[in-house]
Motif scaffolding. Structure first.
Motif, PDB file in Angstrom:
ATOM      1  N   PRO A 122       0.812  -1.217   0.000  1.00 49.46           N
ATOM      2  CA  PRO A 122       0.000   0.000   0.000  1.00 49.46           C
ATOM      3  C   PRO A 122       0.846   1.267   0.000  1.00 49.46           C
ATOM      4  O   PRO A 122       2.073   1.194  -0.022  1.00 49.46           O
ATOM      5  N   ARG A 123       0.160   2.398   0.040  1.00 48.03           N
ATOM      6  CA  ARG A 123       0.865   3.675   0.046  1.00 48.03           C
ATOM      7  C   ARG A 123       1.710   3.804   1.307  1.00 48.03           C
ATOM      8  O   ARG A 123       1.430   3.177   2.327  1.00 48.03           O
ATOM      9  N   PRO A 124       2.750   4.625   1.254  1.00 51.22           N
ATOM     10  CA  PRO A 124       3.609   4.804   2.433  1.00 51.22           C
ATOM     11  C   PRO A 124       2.814   5.259   3.654  1.00 51.22           C
ATOM     12  O   PRO A 124       1.855   6.029   3.540  1.00 51.22           O
ATOM     13  N   SER A 125       3.208   4.760   4.797  1.00 53.65           N
ATOM     14  CA  SER A 125       2.590   5.159   6.060  1.00 53.65           C
ATOM     15  C   SER A 125       3.687   5.739   6.947  1.00 53.65           C
ATOM     16  O   SER A 125       4.511   5.002   7.493  1.00 53.65           O
ATOM     17  N   TYR A 126       3.697   7.055   7.087  1.00 53.20           N
ATOM     18  CA  TYR A 126       4.778   7.726   7.802  1.00 53.20           C
ATOM     19  C   TYR A 126       4.457   7.987   9.271  1.00 53.20           C
ATOM     20  O   TYR A 126       5.337   8.435  10.009  1.00 53.20           O
ATOM     21  N   THR A 127       3.231   7.745   9.689  1.00 48.67           N
ATOM     22  CA  THR A 127       2.864   8.028  11.075  1.00 48.67           C
ATOM     23  C   THR A 127       2.446   6.754  11.796  1.00 48.67           C
ATOM     24  O   THR A 127       1.888   5.830  11.199  1.00 48.67           O
ATOM     25  N   ARG A 128       2.733   6.732  13.088  1.00 47.46           N
ATOM     26  CA  ARG A 128       2.288   5.639  13.953  1.00 47.46           C
ATOM     27  C   ARG A 128       2.279   6.159  15.382  1.00 47.46           C
ATOM     28  O   ARG A 128       3.146   6.940  15.772  1.00 47.46           O
TER      29      ARG A 128
END
Length: 327
Positions: A136-142
């Motif tokens: 999937p698209r990049p996930s920069y937050t957590r």
């Protein structure tokens, strides 16, 4: 022509002219005093930062080229490099903006002249890096801290050889952005030296950091590969390796299983196992293990013109200094 119907290019020119007027006024106000010029430059920069973003676009900064932009929930971020860039590397900036395009957080960076060296950790990527065309698209937050607030991790490389990478954990609060902690001295490019795991039963994520411990026992590839554990407490991420003796004991047993296979034995693994013993408070066991098994590497050390006695003495000094997590 009204502002609402004015072309974007014409509007940008008007903003630039307005910036020049403000800069001129500021300089006249300070009467060109040298002590005031730095403040003038800062004021002019802040003016440009907060006014040259069009709509939801990440603003431009005078004297910098925009390398990459990020959408981070209600925030936007931009990575910049001074322009024109020198031959090898150039100063850069990573800036986070609020919904009003006002800068709320800034990191000074160093960027390669060809490719940027600073990046955000992609939690859906491989080793924190986004593969081209990946899904999937990049996930920069957590939410790393378990408090329901998203966080990002910024990796900065300084161009050094086998070192010099820094990872910064930044909290994107509803009303503010703040630094939660910095991991320095990481090996290689971002993010080859860090990993995220939950080692406790709580909701907080731990950050595992790999670092090389250099000794007189050879070159870089022979250096011990040692793990540090960062945990979140009192509003900060900090090195709390000594809290995790059970986890470190498991790592030691994994390394010993590797050592049991003769073909997997290396001088790096020998030093790593010795330091893992010392980190558990077993310093004498560490020294004995290293001394007993160093013999099989004597031809290797001799071929590299390394003094075996100096190697042993240097490692023993390091073993005495390693913080231990004895129960």
């Amino acid at each position: 022509m009204s502002r609402e119907t004015r072309p974007k290019g014409e509007y940008a020119i008007s903003v630039a002219l307005a910036g020049a007027v403000v800069l001129t006024a500021l300089m006249l106000f300070t009467k060109w005093q040298p002590s005031g010029l730095k403040d003038v430059a800062t004021s002019a920069e802040e003016f440009i930062l907060t006014t040259t973003g069009i709509g939801s676009q990440v603003p431009d900064i005078s004297g910098f080229e925009k390398l990459k932009t990020y959408r981070l929930g209600q925030y936007r971020a931009g990575l910049y490099r001074t322009s024109p860039a020198p031959l090898l590397f150039a100063a850069g900036r990573f800036v986070i903006y609020n919904p009003n395009n006002q800068p709320v957080f800034k990191l000074d960076t160093l960027e390669g002249s060809k490719d940027p060296w600073t990046t955000l950790y992609d939690f859906t990527g491989r080793l924190g890096l986004t593969a081209p065309g990946s899904h999937p698209r990049p996930s920069y937050t957590r939410n790393l801290t378990g408090n329901g607030v998203p966080d990002i991790v910024v990796g900065q490389y300084s161009g050094g050889d086998h070192c010099c990478t820094t990872a910064s954990v930044i909290e994107l609060g509803k009303d503010s952005v703040k630094l939660l902690g910095t991991l320095e001295g990481l090996d290689s490019l971002p993010f080859e030296g860090i990993e995220f795991r939950k080692l406790d039963k709580g909701s907080e994520w731990n950050i595992l950091a790999q670092r090389r411990y250099s000794t007189m026992c050879g070159s870089y590839e022979d250096d011990a590969d040692v793990l540090s554990v960062y945990a979140y407490s009192d509003g900060q991420y900090s090195d709390q390796t000594t809290r995790f003796s059970s986890f470190l004991d498991g790592i030691l047993h994994q390394k010993l299983e590797q050592w049991a296979h003769v073909k997997k034995r290396t001088l790096q693994l020998l030093q790593t196992v010795a330091i893992q013993y010392a980190m558990l408070g077993q310093v004498e066991e560490a020294k004995q293990f290293f001394t007993t098994n160093l013999t099989e590497f004597l031809p290797y050390l001799q071929n590299k013109n390394v003094d075996a006695k100096a190697c042993q003495e240097d490692l023993e000094v390091l073993l005495d200094q390693v913080p231990n997590a004895s129960p």
